[in-house]
Scaffold this motif. Sequence first.
Motif, PDB file in Angstrom:
ATOM      1  N   SER A  71       0.876  -1.182   0.000  1.00  0.00           N
ATOM      2  CA  SER A  71       0.000   0.000   0.000  1.00  0.00           C
ATOM      3  C   SER A  71       0.901   1.217   0.000  1.00  0.00           C
ATOM      4  O   SER A  71       2.003   1.188   0.553  1.00  0.00           O
ATOM      5  N   GLU A 134      11.857   1.246   3.728  1.00  0.00           N
ATOM      6  CA  GLU A 134      10.561   1.686   4.261  1.00  0.00           C
ATOM      7  C   GLU A 134      10.089   0.609   5.235  1.00  0.00           C
ATOM      8  O   GLU A 134       9.703  -0.500   4.820  1.00  0.00           O
ATOM      9  N   GLU A 136       7.641  -1.283   7.438  1.00  0.00           N
ATOM     10  CA  GLU A 136       6.179  -1.357   7.357  1.00  0.00           C
ATOM     11  C   GLU A 136       5.621  -2.586   8.080  1.00  0.00           C
ATOM     12  O   GLU A 136       6.238  -3.656   8.077  1.00  0.00           O
ATOM     13  N   ASP A 155      10.030  -2.199   2.553  1.00  0.00           N
ATOM     14  CA  ASP A 155       9.683  -1.895   1.157  1.00  0.00           C
ATOM     15  C   ASP A 155      10.789  -0.995   0.599  1.00  0.00           C
ATOM     16  O   ASP A 155      10.628   0.222   0.510  1.00  0.00           O
ATOM     17  N   LYS A 173      10.438   0.101  -7.039  1.00  0.00           N
ATOM     18  CA  LYS A 173       9.964  -0.699  -5.910  1.00  0.00           C
ATOM     19  C   LYS A 173      10.174  -2.194  -6.056  1.00  0.00           C
ATOM     20  O   LYS A 173      10.138  -2.912  -5.058  1.00  0.00           O
ATOM     21  N   GLY A 245       2.333   0.357   4.150  1.00  0.00           N
ATOM     22  CA  GLY A 245       2.822   1.716   3.871  1.00  0.00           C
ATOM     23  C   GLY A 245       3.746   2.202   4.973  1.00  0.00           C
ATOM     24  O   GLY A 245       3.716   1.715   6.102  1.00  0.00           O
ATOM     25  N   THR A 246       4.556   3.194   4.619  1.00  0.00           N
ATOM     26  CA  THR A 246       5.524   3.695   5.591  1.00  0.00           C
ATOM     27  C   THR A 246       5.103   5.037   6.185  1.00  0.00           C
ATOM     28  O   THR A 246       4.538   5.886   5.497  1.00  0.00           O
TER      29      THR A 246
HETATM   30 MG    MG Z   1       6.182   1.637   1.097  1.00  0.00          MG
END
Ligand code: MG
Length: 278
Positions: A71, A134, A136, A155, A173, A245-246
């Motif tokens: 995400s 990242e 998460e 991530d 990514k 998500g971060t």
């Molecule tokens: Mg991320």
Amino acid sequence: MHIFKTNDKVIVKYAGLLYSSPDWDWDSFINREALHREVLNDIQSITTDPLLANDLENIIAPIGNQEIWASGVTYMRSKDARMEESKDAGGGDFYARVYSAKRPELFFKSSAYRAVGPGGTVRIRKDSEWNVPEPELVLFICSAGTIEGYMIGNDMSSRDIEGENPLYLPQAKSYDGAAAVGPCLYAPAEPISPDTEIQIEIWRGDVKVFADAILISRMKRTHQELAHYLFMEMSFPTGAYLMTGTGIVPPDSFTLSYGDVINITIGSIGTLTSGVGK
Ligand code: MG
Ligand code: DO4
């Protein structure tokens, strides 16, 4: 309850005791509704084995045939950092819009074979000069669409590639060694507490070059909402992992270097340690 994977075993740690059975196959073991209750039931009929502590020295990524999805822009910090890094490309507005839109940003992150387990080495792309981890929280969602567990994820992101053009996101990514996951699948009796903190430390030799922490309650969206969108039009026969998500982005002056060591800790789950390599 923590579920670990080795090359030949699934190991459950519950109330300080270790359990394993030759009948346990990773994908079918974890892909169950009410996973915590089902595993409690499984371990009632087997005896604990303290020698399994030796196997815990050799744990691998807690993943079988699950895909890893991610995400994006679920925390304010991620929105702000991405608007800044892409402003020259005119991409800033997309991040502001997706932060407040009903539909979340979801993207494919990694297949299992490309992911890195505990103690492994995440990679920096050779065509990138600005890279960050990242940290998460990762959801495990079983094939029926319910959230059954959690793990820690990294991530890895190439900020210069993503900042040059948002359409380069898959290259920024997804590459070999861009996702680290582990150290185990945490399957609690209740959903994870909103007071859960994600912490990161980055070490360069003896020097801590970056550290930060964030509560998962700072996330804009709910875990159920992310899982709902992921499963809306896709099936996952053995369940799926979803990075949430971060909320931590190092300052713009920071980039990872080869040889750095990244420790990501989520109290109830453990610590995921990764080296950084080519
Ligand atoms: Mg991320
Ligand atoms: O929009 C790009 C990716 C965002 C992301 O990975 C995050 O917010 O964690």
